[in-house]
Enzyme design. Sequence first.
Site, short mmCIF file in Angstrom:
data_model
loop_
_atom_site.label_atom_id
_atom_site.label_comp_id
_atom_site.label_asym_id
_atom_site.label_seq_id
_atom_site.Cartn_x
_atom_site.Cartn_y
_atom_site.Cartn_z
N LEU A 143 2.39 -8.52 34.05
CA LEU A 143 1.96 -8.45 35.44
C LEU A 143 0.96 -9.57 35.66
O LEU A 143 0.22 -9.95 34.75
CB LEU A 143 1.28 -7.10 35.74
CG LEU A 143 2.13 -5.83 35.55
CD1 LEU A 143 1.26 -4.60 35.82
CD2 LEU A 143 3.33 -5.84 36.46
N ASP A 144 0.93 -10.12 36.88
CA ASP A 144 -0.09 -11.12 37.19
C ASP A 144 -1.47 -10.54 36.89
O ASP A 144 -1.69 -9.33 37.00
CB ASP A 144 -0.02 -11.52 38.66
CG ASP A 144 1.26 -12.25 39.00
OD1 ASP A 144 1.86 -12.84 38.09
OD2 ASP A 144 1.66 -12.23 40.19
N LYS A 145 -2.40 -11.41 36.56
CA LYS A 145 -3.75 -10.97 36.21
C LYS A 145 -4.33 -10.04 37.27
O LYS A 145 -4.94 -9.02 36.94
CB LYS A 145 -4.65 -12.20 36.03
CG LYS A 145 -6.09 -11.87 35.68
CD LYS A 145 -6.91 -13.13 35.49
CE LYS A 145 -8.36 -12.80 35.17
NZ LYS A 145 -9.18 -14.03 34.99
N ARG A 253 5.58 -11.41 45.65
CA ARG A 253 4.65 -12.17 46.49
C ARG A 253 5.39 -13.24 47.29
O ARG A 253 5.13 -13.43 48.48
CB ARG A 253 3.56 -12.78 45.61
CG ARG A 253 2.72 -11.73 44.88
CD ARG A 253 1.91 -12.33 43.74
NE ARG A 253 0.88 -13.25 44.23
CZ ARG A 253 0.14 -14.00 43.41
NH1 ARG A 253 0.34 -13.94 42.10
NH2 ARG A 253 -0.79 -14.80 43.92
#
Length: 328
Positions: A143-145, A253
């Site tokens: 997952l993105d930070k 996104r």
Amino acid sequence: MSPAAASTETPEARIDASGVRLDKALADAFPALSRARLQALLAEGAVRRDGVVVTDGSAKARPGLYAVTLPPVAPAAPRPQAIPLTVLFEDADLIVIDKPAGMAAHPAPGTPDGTLVNALLAHCGAGLSGIGGVARPGIVHRLDKDTSGVMVAAKSDRAHAGLSALFSSHDIERTYIALTRGAPSPATDRIQTRIGRSTGDRKKMAVLKAGGREAITDYVVQAAFGQPARVGGPPLAARVACTLHTGRTHQIRVHLSSRGAPILGDATYGSGSPSLPVRAAIAQAGLTRQALHAAVLGFVHPVTGESLRFETAPPADMLALEALLREL
């Protein structure tokens, strides 16, 4: 003095020739450093001539004493760190956690530690699968930070291989909750595009007409917040559930932004500004990241064959923002 500070080196060399490209002259003067490495150090402001920073490797070299500040050498492998984890499931082969926003999945430039890998090394010890490589042991997806939510990591090599196969074949249930500016239209749809590096900004992903890789996202607008600014226009904000059928970088996104409904708080893909009431709600909720949460992860255990499904609620910042949006 810290170990990192103690290991910093600043070799020096005098360059007398002029008229040669600076990066080439530096490569000749510092044979232990490649030209590409020197170009990167120039861009980082790590090269000085007679005490003055120089950054343009394509410029002509000027005579003088050049110093190159070399950053500390990063450790060959991440170190264990006793970082608390919210464990949803764990057995001998895998571990499922609810990752907080702000935690990177694995070490990378700019994020050398404090990652999920560092936490897993402390929690799982030597049992963590090594198939993912030295820097990413156990990691089969990420997952993105600044995206929170459910992640699985492999503790055994057989689980790592099995989970990797499931993700590769997209035989995984993955649903995310996003709070968006406006709302995508229609209220329920499938977004099917190709996603790859943006031609205008290589640090971003984008929907491409050609090239890239196929990306498929199903979405449902679960709730709309605030009266439209114009008759027939979109609401001020919305809660959107997105189900992934592929796993491209920044897929949700990029897809929501392409439909004119970027995720609130997304500094990279949130083109345009939310309405004043929504901006006020974001500030009051204390949201400082994209409002995106990996809420559901379901899969068949690659070793036992058991069907597993995990679901978690968005964290406090998203819950607070949603509550404020509902009052608009």
